[in-house]
Design a protein around this motif. Sequence first.
Motif, PDB file in Angstrom:
ATOM      1  N   GLY A 165       0.798  -1.213   0.000  1.00 26.17           N
ATOM      2  CA  GLY A 165       0.000   0.000   0.000  1.00 26.17           C
ATOM      3  C   GLY A 165       0.835   1.269   0.000  1.00 26.17           C
ATOM      4  N   LYS A 166       2.150   1.143   0.282  1.00 24.52           N
ATOM      5  CA  LYS A 166       3.009   2.327   0.364  1.00 24.52           C
ATOM      6  C   LYS A 166       3.877   2.465  -0.889  1.00 24.52           C
ATOM      7  N   ILE A 167       4.134   3.702  -1.280  1.00 21.11           N
ATOM      8  CA  ILE A 167       4.977   3.922  -2.454  1.00 21.11           C
ATOM      9  C   ILE A 167       6.413   4.254  -2.039  1.00 21.11           C
ATOM     10  N   THR A 168       6.626   4.423  -0.739  1.00 21.96           N
ATOM     11  CA  THR A 168       7.989   4.605  -0.229  1.00 21.96           C
ATOM     12  C   THR A 168       8.428   3.303   0.432  1.00 21.96           C
ATOM     13  N   LYS A 169       9.731   3.165   0.634  1.00 21.52           N
ATOM     14  CA  LYS A 169      10.229   1.925   1.241  1.00 21.52           C
ATOM     15  C   LYS A 169      10.634   2.151   2.691  1.00 21.52           C
ATOM     16  N   GLN A 170      10.745   1.069   3.441  1.00 17.74           N
ATOM     17  CA  GLN A 170      11.184   1.194   4.840  1.00 17.74           C
ATOM     18  C   GLN A 170      12.314   0.211   5.107  1.00 17.74           C
ATOM     19  N   GLU A 171      13.110   0.517   6.143  1.00 18.24           N
ATOM     20  CA  GLU A 171      14.226  -0.349   6.500  1.00 18.24           C
ATOM     21  C   GLU A 171      13.696  -1.702   6.962  1.00 18.24           C
ATOM     22  N   THR A 172      14.400  -2.757   6.585  1.00 15.85           N
ATOM     23  CA  THR A 172      14.061  -4.074   7.120  1.00 15.85           C
ATOM     24  C   THR A 172      14.808  -4.264   8.426  1.00 15.85           C
ATOM     25  N   LEU A 173      14.110  -4.782   9.430  1.00 18.92           N
ATOM     26  CA  LEU A 173      14.724  -4.967  10.745  1.00 18.92           C
ATOM     27  C   LEU A 173      15.284  -6.378  10.870  1.00 18.92           C
ATOM     28  N   PRO A 174      16.413  -6.534  11.613  1.00 17.64           N
ATOM     29  CA  PRO A 174      16.941  -7.884  11.827  1.00 17.64           C
ATOM     30  C   PRO A 174      15.868  -8.763  12.473  1.00 17.64           C
ATOM     31  N   PHE A 175      15.777  -9.997  12.018  1.00 19.00           N
ATOM     32  CA  PHE A 175      14.732 -10.922  12.470  1.00 19.00           C
ATOM     33  C   PHE A 175      13.346 -10.274  12.365  1.00 19.00           C
ATOM     34  N   ASN A 176      13.180  -9.415  11.376  1.00 18.30           N
ATOM     35  CA  ASN A 176      11.898  -8.778  11.088  1.00 18.30           C
ATOM     36  C   ASN A 176      11.337  -8.011  12.289  1.00 18.30           C
ATOM     37  N   GLY A 177      12.229  -7.513  13.148  1.00 21.99           N
ATOM     38  CA  GLY A 177      11.751  -6.739  14.302  1.00 21.99           C
ATOM     39  C   GLY A 177      11.584  -7.577  15.567  1.00 21.99           C
ATOM     40  N   TYR A 178      11.894  -8.875  15.501  1.00 20.76           N
ATOM     41  CA  TYR A 178      11.730  -9.743  16.669  1.00 20.76           C
ATOM     42  C   TYR A 178      13.087 -10.206  17.214  1.00 20.76           C
ATOM     43  N   GLU A 179      14.109  -9.367  16.972  1.00 17.30           N
ATOM     44  CA  GLU A 179      15.483  -9.728  17.359  1.00 17.30           C
ATOM     45  C   GLU A 179      15.600 -10.014  18.863  1.00 17.30           C
ATOM     46  N   LYS A 180      15.005  -9.129  19.654  1.00 15.21           N
ATOM     47  CA  LYS A 180      15.081  -9.252  21.114  1.00 15.21           C
ATOM     48  C   LYS A 180      14.585 -10.624  21.568  1.00 15.21           C
ATOM     49  N   GLU A 181      13.516 -11.078  20.930  1.00 15.21           N
ATOM     50  CA  GLU A 181      12.907 -12.334  21.353  1.00 15.21           C
ATOM     51  C   GLU A 181      13.639 -13.567  20.832  1.00 15.21           C
ATOM     52  N   VAL A 182      14.161 -13.501  19.576  1.00 16.87           N
ATOM     53  CA  VAL A 182      14.621 -14.754  18.960  1.00 16.87           C
ATOM     54  C   VAL A 182      16.122 -14.844  18.677  1.00 16.87           C
ATOM     55  N   ALA A 183      16.858 -13.732  18.780  1.00 19.68           N
ATOM     56  CA  ALA A 183      18.283 -13.783  18.409  1.00 19.68           C
ATOM     57  C   ALA A 183      19.019 -14.860  19.203  1.00 19.68           C
ATOM     58  N   GLY A 184      18.619 -15.069  20.447  1.00 20.55           N
ATOM     59  CA  GLY A 184      19.257 -16.073  21.304  1.00 20.55           C
ATOM     60  C   GLY A 184      19.220 -17.483  20.731  1.00 20.55           C
TER      61      GLY A 184
END
Lengths: 178, 305
Positions: free
Chosen positions: B275-294
């Motif tokens: 729905g957006k015509i601009t792009k956004q940064e992709t987050l490590p682990f799609n934004g769930y780094e805190k929960e799953v990086a371990g």
Amino acid sequence: MKAFLILLALLPLVVAYYTLDNAIDPIKMIYNTTGIGAILLLLLSLVPSTCKRVCGLNWLRYRKTIGLLAFAYALLHVSVFVILDSEFDFVTIFEKSLKKPFIYVGAIAFVILLLMALTSFKKLFAKFSKYHKAVYLALALALLHSFWAQKVAGVFEYSVVTVGVVLLGERVWVWRKG
Amino acid sequence: MNITPEALFEARRHFLKLGAGALVSSTAISQLLAELPKDLSLSFTPDANLLKLSSNTFEQITNYVNFYEFSTDKTAPVKLSQNMKTTPWNVNFSGELKTKQTLEVDDLIARFGLEERIYRFRCVEGWSMVVPWIGFPLYKLLDYLDPTSKAKYVKFTTRHDPAMFPDQAKGIFSSINYPYVEGLRMDEARHPLTFIAVGMYGKRLLPQNGAPIRLVVPWKYGFKSIKSLDKIECVENEPLNTWQVQNPKEYGFYANVNPAVDHPRWTQAKERLLGKITKQETLPFNGYEKEVAGLYAGMDLRKFF
């Protein structure tokens, strides 16, 4: 007739413009419209001379117009890459593109079309027309590019390759006959 | 002016009929209960939405899908899937389990209850969306199935039914190999974020979104979130997932969303939110780094992509 051809060819862009607001993935939508447009017009630009050889119809006077329209679509396609997709981040564009064959294959095809568009006007064309056979290479690269751009190539990609092979094959056949 | 929403109006009619039915017999009641409109049957705990994500619209989510069993096109599955028969739908549980069995989706819902999870969803092709899923965490199911000590991985398989899925009927001309298979390591499968979805936006899943039951692993690329589940097996060895078979250079087993590791064809640093015509940064682990990086401590994520 030429004006009609131009209007017809630009119609998809008008549709794309008015559907942009409701597009679910707008960037992808303009990529597809301009990319498919460029490839179809590129294929179409090979038709007049085939037609003349096969059925005697002389449509050669439309060839330049079709070629330039194909270039216009390719230019828009590249603009989507630079403006919307990469947001003018040229460092990333060069770094990443050089690592990705499907992008530089497309870029080479575009450079060929650009050179051909620049030399398509009367004065220069007289000198450079012999190089305009490079459109065959541009077409082959564009087809490869569209093939690689998909996660898995689908019916459209296979269909345009088939049409491309027929049009290029006819030329090889004529050339081998001497 | 107050207008009763259609769903509530229907519910009231149903309630009145139930009352009338009660006067007749208990079979009449159970019959009426069985007829209860599908959408109303989903009662769930709403997500507190601590990340304050705003969901994509129902229309966007249900009209832009990858479901190769129908078509490689993003919108074609919407039309092609409407005759898909999703009830009743049995899921088979087998492999290294103490209780091998087959259960119907409604049984699973009754057993584990439903909750909402508003998750980011990131496709390896470079687009993303936010989906309000409804379902239950996979660990609840695994606790119930009770895997043996040999179970190191969970293998998921999509239904194989060429009569239902047109691309499966094409045989050697199909776009990818079927049935579609995915896998998770046991600790990934047991992670509280790993989710089994049966609905979305308060409704049961539509066929094109993987009805009636699918997996959702929010920190991995979308293709790991396998649709229309037929079989869940607990296994000893790492399963070979479909995309790894298809193109091992481009797709690995883990498929964690990672802006630092590029796909050979698509840049992963940024994404197009639908729905957006601009792009956004992709987050490590799609934004769930805190929960799953371990889960991946000490692993080279360039090698285990």
